[in-house]
Scaffold this motif. Structure first.
Motif, PDB file in Angstrom:
ATOM      1  N   ILE A 175     -15.219   1.063   0.933  1.00 57.44           N
ATOM      2  CA  ILE A 175     -14.369   0.336  -0.029  1.00 57.44           C
ATOM      3  C   ILE A 175     -12.917   0.730   0.193  1.00 57.44           C
ATOM      4  O   ILE A 175     -12.600   1.877   0.493  1.00 57.44           O
ATOM      5  CB  ILE A 175     -14.780   0.664  -1.485  1.00 57.44           C
ATOM      6  N   THR A 176     -12.018  -0.219   0.051  1.00 58.82           N
ATOM      7  CA  THR A 176     -10.589   0.040   0.031  1.00 58.82           C
ATOM      8  C   THR A 176     -10.047  -0.493  -1.284  1.00 58.82           C
ATOM      9  O   THR A 176     -10.654  -1.380  -1.900  1.00 58.82           O
ATOM     10  CB  THR A 176      -9.869  -0.619   1.237  1.00 58.82           C
ATOM     11  N   GLY A 177      -8.915   0.026  -1.715  1.00 58.10           N
ATOM     12  CA  GLY A 177      -8.382  -0.463  -2.972  1.00 58.10           C
ATOM     13  C   GLY A 177      -7.102   0.218  -3.368  1.00 58.10           C
ATOM     14  O   GLY A 177      -6.533   1.021  -2.625  1.00 58.10           O
ATOM     15  N   SER A 178      -6.669  -0.106  -4.568  1.00 54.45           N
ATOM     16  CA  SER A 178      -5.407   0.397  -5.084  1.00 54.45           C
ATOM     17  C   SER A 178      -5.454   0.391  -6.608  1.00 54.45           C
ATOM     18  O   SER A 178      -6.106  -0.467  -7.211  1.00 54.45           O
ATOM     19  CB  SER A 178      -4.279  -0.516  -4.576  1.00 54.45           C
ATOM     20  N   ILE A 179      -4.748   1.349  -7.215  1.00 56.31           N
ATOM     21  CA  ILE A 179      -4.639   1.449  -8.671  1.00 56.31           C
ATOM     22  C   ILE A 179      -3.164   1.574  -9.015  1.00 56.31           C
ATOM     23  O   ILE A 179      -2.419   2.279  -8.336  1.00 56.31           O
ATOM     24  CB  ILE A 179      -5.375   2.699  -9.210  1.00 56.31           C
ATOM     25  N   ALA A 222      -7.461  -3.008  -7.819  1.00 51.04           N
ATOM     26  CA  ALA A 222      -7.993  -4.047  -6.939  1.00 51.04           C
ATOM     27  C   ALA A 222      -8.795  -3.353  -5.846  1.00 51.04           C
ATOM     28  O   ALA A 222      -8.381  -2.306  -5.330  1.00 51.04           O
ATOM     29  CB  ALA A 222      -6.864  -4.876  -6.336  1.00 51.04           C
ATOM     30  N   VAL A 223      -9.949  -3.918  -5.503  1.00 48.20           N
ATOM     31  CA  VAL A 223     -10.831  -3.327  -4.497  1.00 48.20           C
ATOM     32  C   VAL A 223     -11.416  -4.410  -3.599  1.00 48.20           C
ATOM     33  O   VAL A 223     -11.452  -5.579  -3.970  1.00 48.20           O
ATOM     34  CB  VAL A 223     -11.987  -2.528  -5.150  1.00 48.20           C
ATOM     35  N   ALA A 224     -11.869  -3.990  -2.430  1.00 53.04           N
ATOM     36  CA  ALA A 224     -12.541  -4.898  -1.496  1.00 53.04           C
ATOM     37  C   ALA A 224     -13.388  -4.069  -0.549  1.00 53.04           C
ATOM     38  O   ALA A 224     -13.166  -2.865  -0.394  1.00 53.04           O
ATOM     39  CB  ALA A 224     -11.516  -5.720  -0.708  1.00 53.04           C
ATOM     40  N   HIS A 225     -14.355  -4.731   0.092  1.00 54.01           N
ATOM     41  CA  HIS A 225     -15.129  -4.083   1.143  1.00 54.01           C
ATOM     42  C   HIS A 225     -14.234  -3.958   2.376  1.00 54.01           C
ATOM     43  O   HIS A 225     -13.567  -4.925   2.771  1.00 54.01           O
ATOM     44  CB  HIS A 225     -16.368  -4.912   1.491  1.00 54.01           C
ATOM     45  N   GLU A 239     -14.250  -6.536   5.040  1.00 54.61           N
ATOM     46  CA  GLU A 239     -13.550  -7.799   4.802  1.00 54.61           C
ATOM     47  C   GLU A 239     -12.032  -7.635   4.764  1.00 54.61           C
ATOM     48  O   GLU A 239     -11.300  -8.540   5.170  1.00 54.61           O
ATOM     49  CB  GLU A 239     -14.048  -8.423   3.504  1.00 54.61           C
ATOM     50  N   LEU A 240     -11.554  -6.506   4.247  1.00 54.83           N
ATOM     51  CA  LEU A 240     -10.120  -6.212   4.205  1.00 54.83           C
ATOM     52  C   LEU A 240      -9.917  -4.758   4.613  1.00 54.83           C
ATOM     53  O   LEU A 240     -10.507  -3.862   4.008  1.00 54.83           O
ATOM     54  CB  LEU A 240      -9.546  -6.405   2.797  1.00 54.83           C
ATOM     55  N   THR A 241      -9.086  -4.523   5.599  1.00 63.98           N
ATOM     56  CA  THR A 241      -8.843  -3.162   6.071  1.00 63.98           C
ATOM     57  C   THR A 241      -8.169  -2.310   5.014  1.00 63.98           C
ATOM     58  O   THR A 241      -8.490  -1.147   4.833  1.00 63.98           O
ATOM     59  CB  THR A 241      -7.971  -3.191   7.342  1.00 63.98           C
ATOM     60  N   SER A 242      -7.213  -2.895   4.312  1.00 65.75           N
ATOM     61  CA  SER A 242      -6.506  -2.171   3.259  1.00 65.75           C
ATOM     62  C   SER A 242      -6.075  -3.162   2.179  1.00 65.75           C
ATOM     63  O   SER A 242      -6.038  -4.378   2.405  1.00 65.75           O
ATOM     64  CB  SER A 242      -5.295  -1.417   3.815  1.00 65.75           C
TER      65      SER A 242
END
Length: 148
Positions: A83-87, A97-100, A103-106
């Motif tokens: 998982i990648t994401g940001s707070i 926001a998060v993503a696999h 599907e998304l590097t960052s």
């Protein structure tokens, strides 16, 4: 008052996010996160808790179970494997926001109030080669880009 509008059309389709315009009445930290917050002042702990609440909800929307989101050496959130994401948080608002990663590097997200940065912060954020184009409100945008 809504601080964070619907961002669905601004984020990639692969991303899940949760925004909250009001902190929870009670902290919603998991055991490992509580340990991280022992030395935080009350406001920082409340902001941290609010961001983690948003992170867990965003992860749930992505199909992931609730998990502690710990902190790395550079104060970055440590997401579950794959998982990648940001707070981000500002005032009473928080967002995650998060993503696999497949599907998304960052993925980066930041929320800021539309007000000028303090001169001391500008000196920390702005490189010499950025002063030609980054003045006034552009400096806040530069700060937000780097925060993301």
């Amino acid at each position: 008052m809504t601080l964070i509008p619907d961002l669905t059309d601004l984020l990639p389709a692969a991303a899940a996010y949760h925004a909250s315009n009001q902190p929870p009445e009670h902290e919603v930290l998991l055991a490992a996160e509580i340990e991280l917050t022992q030395n935080m002042v009350a406001k920082r702990r409340r902001d941290f808790s609010h961001g983690r609440q948003c992170a867990r909800e965003a992860l749930r929307l992505l199909g992931k179970p609730p998990t502690a989101v710990l902190v790395g050496h550079n104060r970055e959130p440590l997401w579950p494997e794959g998982i990648t994401g940001s707070i981000s948080h500002a005032g009473p608002a928080a967002i995650a926001a998060v993503a696999h990663k497949a599907e998304l590097t960052s993925l980066g997200i930041d929320i800021e109030f539309a007000e000028p940065l303090d001169q001391d912060i500008i000196k920390m954020v702005q490189r010499d080669d950025e002063t030609d184009w980054s003045t006034g409100s552009d400096t806040k945008i530069l700060f937000s880009i780097k925060e993301s």
